[in-house]
Design a protein around this motif. Structure first.
Motif, PDB file in Angstrom:
ATOM      1  N   PHE A 170       0.794  -1.146   0.140  1.00 51.37           N
ATOM      2  CA  PHE A 170      -0.005  -0.231   0.220  1.00 51.37           C
ATOM      3  C   PHE A 170       0.894   1.336  -0.067  1.00 51.37           C
ATOM      4  O   PHE A 170       1.767   1.421   0.857  1.00 51.37           O
ATOM      5  CB  PHE A 170      -1.065  -0.082   1.220  1.00 51.37           C
ATOM      6  CG  PHE A 170      -1.553   1.256   1.478  1.00 51.37           C
ATOM      7  CD1 PHE A 170      -2.287   2.030   0.620  1.00 51.37           C
ATOM      8  CD2 PHE A 170      -1.851   1.675   3.028  1.00 51.37           C
ATOM      9  CE1 PHE A 170      -2.870   3.191   0.885  1.00 51.37           C
ATOM     10  CE2 PHE A 170      -2.394   2.660   3.412  1.00 51.37           C
ATOM     11  CZ  PHE A 170      -2.846   3.503   2.316  1.00 51.37           C
ATOM     12  N   LYS A 171       0.629   2.152  -1.026  1.00 54.42           N
ATOM     13  CA  LYS A 171       1.357   3.396  -1.059  1.00 54.42           C
ATOM     14  C   LYS A 171       0.328   4.575  -1.111  1.00 54.42           C
ATOM     15  O   LYS A 171      -0.304   4.667  -2.010  1.00 54.42           O
ATOM     16  CB  LYS A 171       2.076   3.510  -2.385  1.00 54.42           C
ATOM     17  CG  LYS A 171       2.994   4.713  -2.560  1.00 54.42           C
ATOM     18  CD  LYS A 171       2.998   5.272  -4.087  1.00 54.42           C
ATOM     19  CE  LYS A 171       3.089   6.549  -3.909  1.00 54.42           C
ATOM     20  NZ  LYS A 171       2.864   7.464  -2.990  1.00 54.42           N
ATOM     21  N   PRO A 172       0.277   5.344   0.073  1.00 53.37           N
ATOM     22  CA  PRO A 172      -0.490   6.436   0.161  1.00 53.37           C
ATOM     23  C   PRO A 172       0.199   7.465  -0.539  1.00 53.37           C
ATOM     24  O   PRO A 172       1.001   7.537  -0.952  1.00 53.37           O
ATOM     25  CB  PRO A 172      -0.877   6.727   1.730  1.00 53.37           C
ATOM     26  CG  PRO A 172       0.405   6.014   2.182  1.00 53.37           C
ATOM     27  CD  PRO A 172       0.963   5.041   1.363  1.00 53.37           C
ATOM     28  N   ALA A 173      -0.866   8.514  -0.714  1.00 53.21           N
ATOM     29  CA  ALA A 173      -0.191   9.798  -1.189  1.00 53.21           C
ATOM     30  C   ALA A 173       0.653  10.580  -0.284  1.00 53.21           C
ATOM     31  O   ALA A 173       0.369  10.365   0.898  1.00 53.21           O
ATOM     32  CB  ALA A 173      -1.599  10.803  -1.568  1.00 53.21           C
ATOM     33  N   GLU A 174       1.706  11.240  -0.834  1.00 48.85           N
ATOM     34  CA  GLU A 174       2.712  12.006  -0.127  1.00 48.85           C
ATOM     35  C   GLU A 174       2.125  12.892   0.823  1.00 48.85           C
ATOM     36  O   GLU A 174       2.553  13.082   2.111  1.00 48.85           O
ATOM     37  CB  GLU A 174       3.621  12.668  -0.979  1.00 48.85           C
ATOM     38  CG  GLU A 174       4.401  11.791  -1.984  1.00 48.85           C
ATOM     39  CD  GLU A 174       3.817  11.554  -3.294  1.00 48.85           C
ATOM     40  OE1 GLU A 174       2.556  11.231  -3.380  1.00 48.85           O
ATOM     41  OE2 GLU A 174       4.556  11.622  -4.380  1.00 48.85           O
ATOM     42  N   LEU A 175       1.002  13.628   0.404  1.00 53.55           N
ATOM     43  CA  LEU A 175       0.518  14.946   1.179  1.00 53.55           C
ATOM     44  C   LEU A 175      -0.251  14.360   2.353  1.00 53.55           C
ATOM     45  O   LEU A 175      -0.311  15.247   3.374  1.00 53.55           O
ATOM     46  CB  LEU A 175      -0.469  15.559   0.322  1.00 53.55           C
ATOM     47  CG  LEU A 175       0.175  16.401  -0.588  1.00 53.55           C
ATOM     48  CD1 LEU A 175      -0.935  17.272  -1.453  1.00 53.55           C
ATOM     49  CD2 LEU A 175       0.940  17.534   0.019  1.00 53.55           C
ATOM     50  N   LYS A 203       7.453   8.542  -2.359  1.00 48.78           N
ATOM     51  CA  LYS A 203       7.281   9.308  -3.637  1.00 48.78           C
ATOM     52  C   LYS A 203       6.569   8.369  -4.869  1.00 48.78           C
ATOM     53  O   LYS A 203       6.988   7.201  -4.795  1.00 48.78           O
ATOM     54  CB  LYS A 203       8.514   9.889  -4.218  1.00 48.78           C
ATOM     55  CG  LYS A 203       8.967  11.090  -3.407  1.00 48.78           C
ATOM     56  CD  LYS A 203      10.146  11.805  -4.188  1.00 48.78           C
ATOM     57  CE  LYS A 203      10.416  13.245  -4.166  1.00 48.78           C
ATOM     58  NZ  LYS A 203      11.313  13.901  -4.819  1.00 48.78           N
ATOM     59  N   GLY A 204       5.640   8.651  -5.642  1.00 47.19           N
ATOM     60  CA  GLY A 204       5.291   8.228  -6.442  1.00 47.19           C
ATOM     61  C   GLY A 204       6.196   7.684  -7.555  1.00 47.19           C
ATOM     62  O   GLY A 204       5.938   6.614  -8.114  1.00 47.19           O
ATOM     63  N   SER A 205       7.029   8.808  -7.878  1.00 47.60           N
ATOM     64  CA  SER A 205       8.164   8.189  -8.934  1.00 47.60           C
ATOM     65  C   SER A 205       9.007   7.279  -8.312  1.00 47.60           C
ATOM     66  O   SER A 205       9.673   6.491  -9.218  1.00 47.60           O
ATOM     67  CB  SER A 205       9.032   9.729  -9.394  1.00 47.60           C
ATOM     68  OG  SER A 205       9.314   9.988  -8.271  1.00 47.60           O
ATOM     69  N   VAL A 206       9.307   6.926  -6.999  1.00 42.98           N
ATOM     70  CA  VAL A 206      10.062   5.965  -6.458  1.00 42.98           C
ATOM     71  C   VAL A 206       9.186   4.704  -6.042  1.00 42.98           C
ATOM     72  O   VAL A 206       9.536   3.741  -6.770  1.00 42.98           O
ATOM     73  CB  VAL A 206      10.854   6.383  -5.306  1.00 42.98           C
ATOM     74  CG1 VAL A 206      11.813   5.540  -4.811  1.00 42.98           C
ATOM     75  CG2 VAL A 206      11.561   7.937  -5.645  1.00 42.98           C
ATOM     76  N   VAL A 207       8.434   5.121  -5.074  1.00 44.01           N
ATOM     77  CA  VAL A 207       7.751   3.768  -4.660  1.00 44.01           C
ATOM     78  C   VAL A 207       6.532   3.191  -5.630  1.00 44.01           C
ATOM     79  O   VAL A 207       6.642   2.071  -5.987  1.00 44.01           O
ATOM     80  CB  VAL A 207       7.021   4.346  -3.237  1.00 44.01           C
ATOM     81  CG1 VAL A 207       6.207   2.909  -2.770  1.00 44.01           C
ATOM     82  CG2 VAL A 207       8.060   4.711  -2.446  1.00 44.01           C
ATOM     83  N   GLY A 208       5.910   4.168  -6.129  1.00 46.19           N
ATOM     84  CA  GLY A 208       4.905   3.750  -6.834  1.00 46.19           C
ATOM     85  C   GLY A 208       5.387   3.137  -8.222  1.00 46.19           C
ATOM     86  O   GLY A 208       4.865   2.001  -8.724  1.00 46.19           O
ATOM     87  N   GLN A 209       6.326   3.788  -8.659  1.00 42.11           N
ATOM     88  CA  GLN A 209       6.924   3.381 -10.160  1.00 42.11           C
ATOM     89  C   GLN A 209       7.636   1.923  -9.788  1.00 42.11           C
ATOM     90  O   GLN A 209       7.475   1.163 -10.689  1.00 42.11           O
ATOM     91  CB  GLN A 209       7.878   4.112 -10.359  1.00 42.11           C
ATOM     92  CG  GLN A 209       8.488   4.218 -12.183  1.00 42.11           C
ATOM     93  CD  GLN A 209       7.216   4.090 -13.012  1.00 42.11           C
ATOM     94  OE1 GLN A 209       6.606   5.225 -12.923  1.00 42.11           O
ATOM     95  NE2 GLN A 209       7.251   3.113 -13.895  1.00 42.11           N
ATOM     96  N   THR A 223      -6.286   5.315  -7.649  1.00 42.45           N
ATOM     97  CA  THR A 223      -7.196   6.592  -7.704  1.00 42.45           C
ATOM     98  C   THR A 223      -6.111   7.717  -7.776  1.00 42.45           C
ATOM     99  O   THR A 223      -5.361   7.850  -6.974  1.00 42.45           O
ATOM    100  CB  THR A 223      -7.964   6.576  -6.553  1.00 42.45           C
ATOM    101  OG1 THR A 223      -8.847   5.426  -6.533  1.00 42.45           O
ATOM    102  CG2 THR A 223      -8.914   7.786  -6.793  1.00 42.45           C
ATOM    103  N   GLY A 224      -6.369   8.436  -8.825  1.00 43.82           N
ATOM    104  CA  GLY A 224      -5.511   9.583  -8.910  1.00 43.82           C
ATOM    105  C   GLY A 224      -5.654  10.342 -10.202  1.00 43.82           C
ATOM    106  O   GLY A 224      -6.693  10.220 -10.840  1.00 43.82           O
ATOM    107  N   SER A 225      -4.484  11.091 -10.720  1.00 44.54           N
ATOM    108  CA  SER A 225      -4.624  11.759 -11.888  1.00 44.54           C
ATOM    109  C   SER A 225      -4.740  10.817 -13.225  1.00 44.54           C
ATOM    110  O   SER A 225      -4.300   9.831 -13.349  1.00 44.54           O
ATOM    111  CB  SER A 225      -3.663  12.861 -12.139  1.00 44.54           C
ATOM    112  OG  SER A 225      -2.354  11.816 -12.325  1.00 44.54           O
ATOM    113  N   THR A 226      -5.287  11.568 -14.154  1.00 43.74           N
ATOM    114  CA  THR A 226      -5.308  10.821 -15.650  1.00 43.74           C
ATOM    115  C   THR A 226      -3.818  10.568 -15.982  1.00 43.74           C
ATOM    116  O   THR A 226      -3.668   9.143 -16.695  1.00 43.74           O
ATOM    117  CB  THR A 226      -5.956  11.669 -16.422  1.00 43.74           C
ATOM    118  OG1 THR A 226      -7.305  12.020 -15.973  1.00 43.74           O
ATOM    119  CG2 THR A 226      -6.266  10.880 -17.969  1.00 43.74           C
TER     120      THR A 226
END
Ligand code: ADP
Length: 477
Positions: A170-175, A203-209, A223-226
């Motif tokens: 599970f990776k939540p949003a940074e904010l 970070k999305g670019s690290v953990v998410g990626q 769930t997030g941006s297009t």
């Protein structure tokens, strides 16, 4: 300050923390939260993979007990967790507590679903053969969530994933790491075996990626941006994995001449501005027929005078701040764009100074907008809405559907004929009659179509489409 760590393979780990800042008061540091690295994320995925065989075959009573205990603790701590939510995201305390209650209800619902895991048996078309259809867990599920519902979205992804026997990274949003950390802590203490649920904040670019790139993640719910949603899709096709996307919206709210004016105004103001307009189901296009247009706009203007924008935690606040500086800039940029395009800024759109330093913006309402303007086509994700004047119901429906998105669609009317026609013909996953476009139940399907969503629905029993895979077994009698 103690650091809230990541949970990997049942251990709390991580030394460096980043500060979680309150958007209502940027001097207020909520806490420090660890940032996972590529290696941490890989370790979390490996732990989830190792935990899968045992968890997917665990007894339903074990899963029921853990989900039930989690629901009970979230509900018992609703005021405290709701306050944390409002403090880190900026929605009002009432909204924060409401969202927390919803998260508890979701865990309670999926606790119940563990006891209702059913299959089907049928006779084969061949004599003396029986057919059994069952649902099995998918494997390691990657969960990537946005900042606008810090507890409800994690809940509506984690609860079904665990209910149906999957393990989770599970990776939540940074904010907004606070609420995510809190529910993972609750689930961990409720007795989840190690590795079943792993928390990797960062970070999305690290953990998410790293999650997207891993062949060991069997499904991703996002769930997030297009833009990020497209990355999830491309990477998932590459790995032949299941994926589910909830992305943007540009939800229409139609007001017809025959609408009850009070109902229309309340629903439109709620849709456009509550939760600071930061809901994917918010309406930012208010499509109004000629006969009621001027009365409606005047009444919305009156209603906006009574709206208080202030610190999310203060009693009496109706709308809290925008979530951060970059989102605020996006909102004010669109306010400028709307004016340049020729729409009239009829109300609001001003930066506000409150007692504490935060990202405060008064609700902005454009009139004289057309559906081809950028403010009518692109998701703004803030307290900014535009009124589009149309001739009649037919034109209203056409304009409502003329968008790349299709999440939620609303109408205010007293006509059964128009309400019925709209329910059938609105190109959206959810339709609201005489209700705001936002504000949905937790036990029924949530999701959209067109550019808003991809894959099967979330929430309620429909969630099993995503979190399970079907097996058909044949047995010779
Ligand atoms: P928003 O604009 O609402 O922040 P994003 O799509 O950027 O929307 O963020 C939604 C979630 O996706 C966040 O948890 C974010 O960290 C994550 N994310 C961002 N970039 C990536 C990426 N390249 N791969 C995976 N997840 C990402």
């Amino acid at each position: 300050m103690t650091i809230h760590q990541n949970l990997i393979a049942g251990e709390w780990v991580g030394a460096d923390g980043v500060k979680n800042i309150n958007p209502s008061n940027t001097n207020d540091v909520i806490g420090e939260y660890a940032r996972a690295s590529v290696e941490d994320t890989k370790a979390a995925i490996a732990a989830a993979k190792a935990a899968f065989p045992a968890w997917s075959r665990s007894g339903i009573l074990e899963r029921h007990a853990i989900l039930r205990k989690t629901a009970d603790e979230i509900l018992a701590r609703k005021d405290e967790l709701g306050r944390l939510l409002s403090r880190e995201e900026g929605k009002t305390l009432a909204e924060g507590i409401g969202e927390t209650v919803r998260a508890g209800q979701i865990f309670d619902f999926f606790a119940g679903e563990t006891l209702r895991l059913a299959g089907e048996t049928l006779p084969s078309v061949r004599p003396n053969i029986g057919v059994e259809i069952t649902r099995e867990a998918v494997g390691v599920v990657g969960i990537i969530t946005p900042w606008n519902f810090p507890i409800a979205i994690p809940a509506w992804k984690i609860a079904p994933a665990l209910c149906y026997g999957n393990t989770v990274v599970f990776k939540p949003a940074e904010l907004v790491p606070g609420c995510s950390w809190a529910i993972v802590d609750i689930l961990h203490r409720a007795g989840l075996p190690k590795g079943v649920l792993n928390l990797v904040m960062g970070k999305g670019s690290v953990v998410g990626q790293t999650m997207l790139d891993s062949p060991d993640v069997n499904a991703i719910t996002f769930t997030g941006s297009t833009g990020t949603g497209k990355r999830v899709a491309v990477a998932s096709v590459e790995h032949n994995r299941k994926y589910q996307l909830e992305m943007g919206g540009k939800n229409p709210f139609v007001v017809l001449d025959d609408a009850d004016l009070n109902v229309a105004v309340e629903a439109a103001v709620n849709s456009a501005f509550f939760s600071t307009g930061q809901r994917c189901t918010a309406s930012s296009r208010v499509i109004v027929t000629e006969g009621i247009h001027d009365r409606f706009v005047a009444a919305v203007g009156e209603r906006l005078k009574s709206i208080v924008v202030d610190d999310a935690l203060k009693a009496g606040t109706h709308i809290g701040p925008v979530v951060d500086e970059s989102q605020l800039k996006q909102d004010t940029d669109y306010i400028e764009i709307g004016q340049k395009e020729g729409a009239k800024l009829a109300f609001g759109g001003e930066l506000l100074k409150c007692e504490t330093p935060g990202f405060y913006l008064s609700p902005a309402l454009f009139t004289e907008a057309t559906n081809d303007m950028r403010i009518s086509r692109e998701e703004i994700f803030g307290p900014v809405a535009a009124v589009i004047r149309v001739k009649d119901y037919e034109e209203a429906l056409a304009v409502a559907n003329d968008t790349p998105f299709g999440l939620s669609s609303g109408i205010a009317t007293t006509s059964l004929k128009h309400a019925t026609h709209f329910k059938r013909n609105a190109e959206a996953g959810m339709v609201m009659v005489n209700l705001p476009t936002a504000g949905v139940d937790f036990h029924v399907p949530f999701g959209g179509r067109k550019g808003s969503s991809f894959g099967s629905r979330e929430q309620g029993k429909y969630a099993n489409e995503f979190y399970t895979t079907v097996k058909t077994a044949y047995t010779l009698a």
